[in-house]
Design a protein around this motif. Structure first.
Motif, PDB file in Angstrom:
ATOM      1  N   ALA A  31       0.828  -1.206   0.000  1.00 17.51           N
ATOM      2  CA  ALA A  31       0.000   0.000   0.000  1.00 17.51           C
ATOM      3  C   ALA A  31       0.864   1.258   0.000  1.00 17.51           C
ATOM      4  CB  ALA A  31      -0.930  -0.013   1.219  1.00 17.51           C
ATOM      5  N   ARG A  32       1.976   1.215   0.710  1.00 15.31           N
ATOM      6  CA  ARG A  32       2.873   2.378   0.740  1.00 15.31           C
ATOM      7  C   ARG A  32       3.479   2.658  -0.633  1.00 15.31           C
ATOM      8  NH1 ARG A  32       4.041   0.595   6.082  1.00 15.31           N
ATOM      9  NH2 ARG A  32       5.766  -0.695   5.381  1.00 15.31           N
ATOM     10  N   ILE A  33       3.728   1.612  -1.401  1.00 13.58           N
ATOM     11  CA  ILE A  33       4.274   1.807  -2.753  1.00 13.58           C
ATOM     12  C   ILE A  33       3.307   2.626  -3.595  1.00 13.58           C
ATOM     13  CG2 ILE A  33       4.858   0.640  -4.924  1.00 13.58           C
ATOM     14  CD1 ILE A  33       6.112  -1.582  -3.247  1.00 13.58           C
ATOM     15  N   LYS A  34       2.025   2.357  -3.449  1.00  9.44           N
ATOM     16  CA  LYS A  34       1.020   3.077  -4.228  1.00  9.44           C
ATOM     17  C   LYS A  34       1.006   4.568  -3.900  1.00  9.44           C
ATOM     18  CE  LYS A  34      -1.858  -0.956  -4.860  1.00  9.44           C
ATOM     19  NZ  LYS A  34      -3.105  -1.636  -4.574  1.00  9.44           N
ATOM     20  N   LEU A  35       1.521   4.925  -2.721  1.00 10.27           N
ATOM     21  CA  LEU A  35       1.560   6.326  -2.302  1.00 10.27           C
ATOM     22  C   LEU A  35       2.889   6.997  -2.619  1.00 10.27           C
ATOM     23  CD1 LEU A  35      -0.112   5.859   1.206  1.00 10.27           C
ATOM     24  CD2 LEU A  35      -1.203   6.596  -0.931  1.00 10.27           C
ATOM     25  N   ASP A  36       3.817   6.246  -3.191  1.00 12.67           N
ATOM     26  CA  ASP A  36       5.159   6.753  -3.465  1.00 12.67           C
ATOM     27  C   ASP A  36       5.434   6.663  -4.967  1.00 12.67           C
ATOM     28  OD1 ASP A  36       7.906   7.166  -3.771  1.00 12.67           O
ATOM     29  OD2 ASP A  36       8.416   6.100  -1.919  1.00 12.67           O
ATOM     30  N   PRO A  37       5.257   7.778  -5.701  1.00 12.14           N
ATOM     31  CA  PRO A  37       5.439   7.742  -7.151  1.00 12.14           C
ATOM     32  C   PRO A  37       6.858   7.343  -7.574  1.00 12.14           C
ATOM     33  CG  PRO A  37       4.588   9.891  -6.449  1.00 12.14           C
ATOM     34  CD  PRO A  37       4.831   9.088  -5.224  1.00 12.14           C
ATOM     35  N   VAL A  38       7.860   7.710  -6.805  1.00 13.00           N
ATOM     36  CA  VAL A  38       9.233   7.339  -7.132  1.00 13.00           C
ATOM     37  C   VAL A  38       9.391   5.826  -7.029  1.00 13.00           C
ATOM     38  CG1 VAL A  38      11.657   7.569  -6.445  1.00 13.00           C
ATOM     39  CG2 VAL A  38      10.163   9.586  -6.446  1.00 13.00           C
ATOM     40  N   ALA A  39       8.856   5.244  -5.978  1.00 11.55           N
ATOM     41  CA  ALA A  39       8.917   3.790  -5.797  1.00 11.55           C
ATOM     42  C   ALA A  39       8.165   3.081  -6.921  1.00 11.55           C
ATOM     43  CB  ALA A  39       8.353   3.394  -4.441  1.00 11.55           C
ATOM     44  N   GLN A  40       7.005   3.605  -7.282  1.00 12.88           N
ATOM     45  CA  GLN A  40       6.231   3.007  -8.368  1.00 12.88           C
ATOM     46  C   GLN A  40       7.030   3.017  -9.665  1.00 12.88           C
ATOM     47  OE1 GLN A  40       2.601   5.236  -8.671  1.00 12.88           O
ATOM     48  NE2 GLN A  40       1.609   4.132  -7.005  1.00 12.88           N
ATOM     49  N   GLU A  41       7.668   4.124  -9.969  1.00 13.60           N
ATOM     50  CA  GLU A  41       8.450   4.234 -11.197  1.00 13.60           C
ATOM     51  C   GLU A  41       9.626   3.267 -11.183  1.00 13.60           C
ATOM     52  OE1 GLU A  41       9.536   5.177 -14.934  1.00 13.60           O
ATOM     53  OE2 GLU A  41       7.663   5.696 -13.941  1.00 13.60           O
ATOM     54  N   LEU A  42      10.294   3.144 -10.045  1.00  9.93           N
ATOM     55  CA  LEU A  42      11.409   2.194  -9.943  1.00  9.93           C
ATOM     56  C   LEU A  42      10.941   0.767 -10.170  1.00  9.93           C
ATOM     57  CD1 LEU A  42      13.439   3.712  -6.972  1.00  9.93           C
ATOM     58  CD2 LEU A  42      14.281   3.303  -9.296  1.00  9.93           C
ATOM     59  N   ILE A  43       9.810   0.408  -9.601  1.00  9.37           N
ATOM     60  CA  ILE A  43       9.248  -0.936  -9.800  1.00  9.37           C
ATOM     61  C   ILE A  43       8.963  -1.159 -11.281  1.00  9.37           C
ATOM     62  CG2 ILE A  43       7.184  -2.377  -9.416  1.00  9.37           C
ATOM     63  CD1 ILE A  43       8.971  -2.493  -7.036  1.00  9.37           C
ATOM     64  N   ASN A  44       8.353  -0.175 -11.930  1.00  7.78           N
ATOM     65  CA  ASN A  44       8.057  -0.299 -13.365  1.00  7.78           C
ATOM     66  C   ASN A  44       9.333  -0.470 -14.172  1.00  7.78           C
ATOM     67  OD1 ASN A  44       5.316  -0.030 -12.863  1.00  7.78           O
ATOM     68  ND2 ASN A  44       5.282   2.153 -13.303  1.00  7.78           N
ATOM     69  N   GLU A  45      10.359   0.312 -13.842  1.00  9.45           N
ATOM     70  CA  GLU A  45      11.627   0.218 -14.555  1.00  9.45           C
ATOM     71  C   GLU A  45      12.291  -1.139 -14.323  1.00  9.45           C
ATOM     72  OE1 GLU A  45      14.227   3.558 -13.754  1.00  9.45           O
ATOM     73  OE2 GLU A  45      12.571   4.977 -13.991  1.00  9.45           O
ATOM     74  N   LEU A  46      12.238  -1.644 -13.101  1.00  9.14           N
ATOM     75  CA  LEU A  46      12.806  -2.960 -12.803  1.00  9.14           C
ATOM     76  C   LEU A  46      12.098  -4.049 -13.601  1.00  9.14           C
ATOM     77  CD1 LEU A  46      13.339  -2.715  -8.944  1.00  9.14           C
ATOM     78  CD2 LEU A  46      15.113  -3.281 -10.614  1.00  9.14           C
ATOM     79  N   GLU A  47      10.774  -3.993 -13.614  1.00  8.51           N
ATOM     80  CA  GLU A  47      10.003  -5.007 -14.341  1.00  8.51           C
ATOM     81  C   GLU A  47      10.302  -4.961 -15.834  1.00  8.51           C
ATOM     82  OE1 GLU A  47       5.990  -4.146 -13.147  1.00  8.51           O
ATOM     83  OE2 GLU A  47       6.186  -5.306 -11.285  1.00  8.51           O
ATOM     84  N   GLU A  48      10.389  -3.746 -16.384  1.00  8.79           N
ATOM     85  CA  GLU A  48      10.678  -3.603 -17.809  1.00  8.79           C
ATOM     86  C   GLU A  48      12.086  -4.097 -18.129  1.00  8.79           C
ATOM     87  OE1 GLU A  48      10.388  -2.845 -21.816  1.00  8.79           O
ATOM     88  OE2 GLU A  48       8.807  -3.010 -20.311  1.00  8.79           O
ATOM     89  N   SER A  49      13.038  -3.766 -17.306  1.00 10.47           N
ATOM     90  CA  SER A  49      14.415  -4.209 -17.502  1.00 10.47           C
ATOM     91  C   SER A  49      14.497  -5.732 -17.427  1.00 10.47           C
ATOM     92  CB  SER A  49      15.332  -3.568 -16.466  1.00 10.47           C
ATOM     93  OG  SER A  49      16.656  -3.983 -16.642  1.00 10.47           O
ATOM     94  N   GLN A  50      13.814  -6.311 -16.460  1.00 10.50           N
ATOM     95  CA  GLN A  50      13.814  -7.765 -16.312  1.00 10.50           C
ATOM     96  C   GLN A  50      13.178  -8.427 -17.537  1.00 10.50           C
ATOM     97  OE1 GLN A  50      11.556  -9.323 -12.955  1.00 10.50           O
ATOM     98  NE2 GLN A  50      13.136 -10.846 -12.627  1.00 10.50           N
TER      99      GLN A  50
END
Length: 114
Positions: A31-50
């Motif tokens: 839930a905290r990730i959903k409130l943190d745009p920087v964290a969300q972007e990092l997750i998206n970048e990690l998933e795309e890179s993977q």
């Protein structure tokens, strides 16, 4: 034991898992990730890179530069406090599930020496 009874026991087990501190912590961290745009972007970048790494490997391509980029993204993610807490919560929950799996395996097949 019939299949309905097994289904009921599985649902009871799932409910017991939901009552663990580790499950609660994991949900809170998500839930905290959903409130943190920087964290969300990092997750998206990690998933795309993977995804790019996996596709490259499947096609027999060299993925060294992509792996390096992925590792840099991982370092950024670990520097983000929201993601750091999330990864720790994931690890803690994973341990709970591994322990449960070990107990089930032991019950099914007897004590396995390790």
């Amino acid at each position: 034991m019939n299949i309905i009874s097994l289904d009921t026991k599985a649902k009871e087990f799932a409910q017991a898992v939901k009552e663990t501190e580790e499950y609660s912590n994991l949900n809170a961290a998500q839930a905290r990730i959903k409130l943190d745009p920087v964290a969300q972007e990092l997750i998206n970048e990690l998933e795309e890179s993977q995804r790019r790494i996996q596709e490259g490997q499947a096609q027999g391509q060299q993925v060294n530069s992509e792996v390096q980029s992925f590792q840099l993204l991982q370092q950024k993610a670990m520097a983000n406090e929201t993601l750091k807490r999330f990864f720790q919560a994931q690890q803690d929950f994973s341990k709970v599930m591994e322990e449960a799996n070990q107990i089930i395996t032991n019950e099914l097949f007897g004590q396995i020496s390790s």
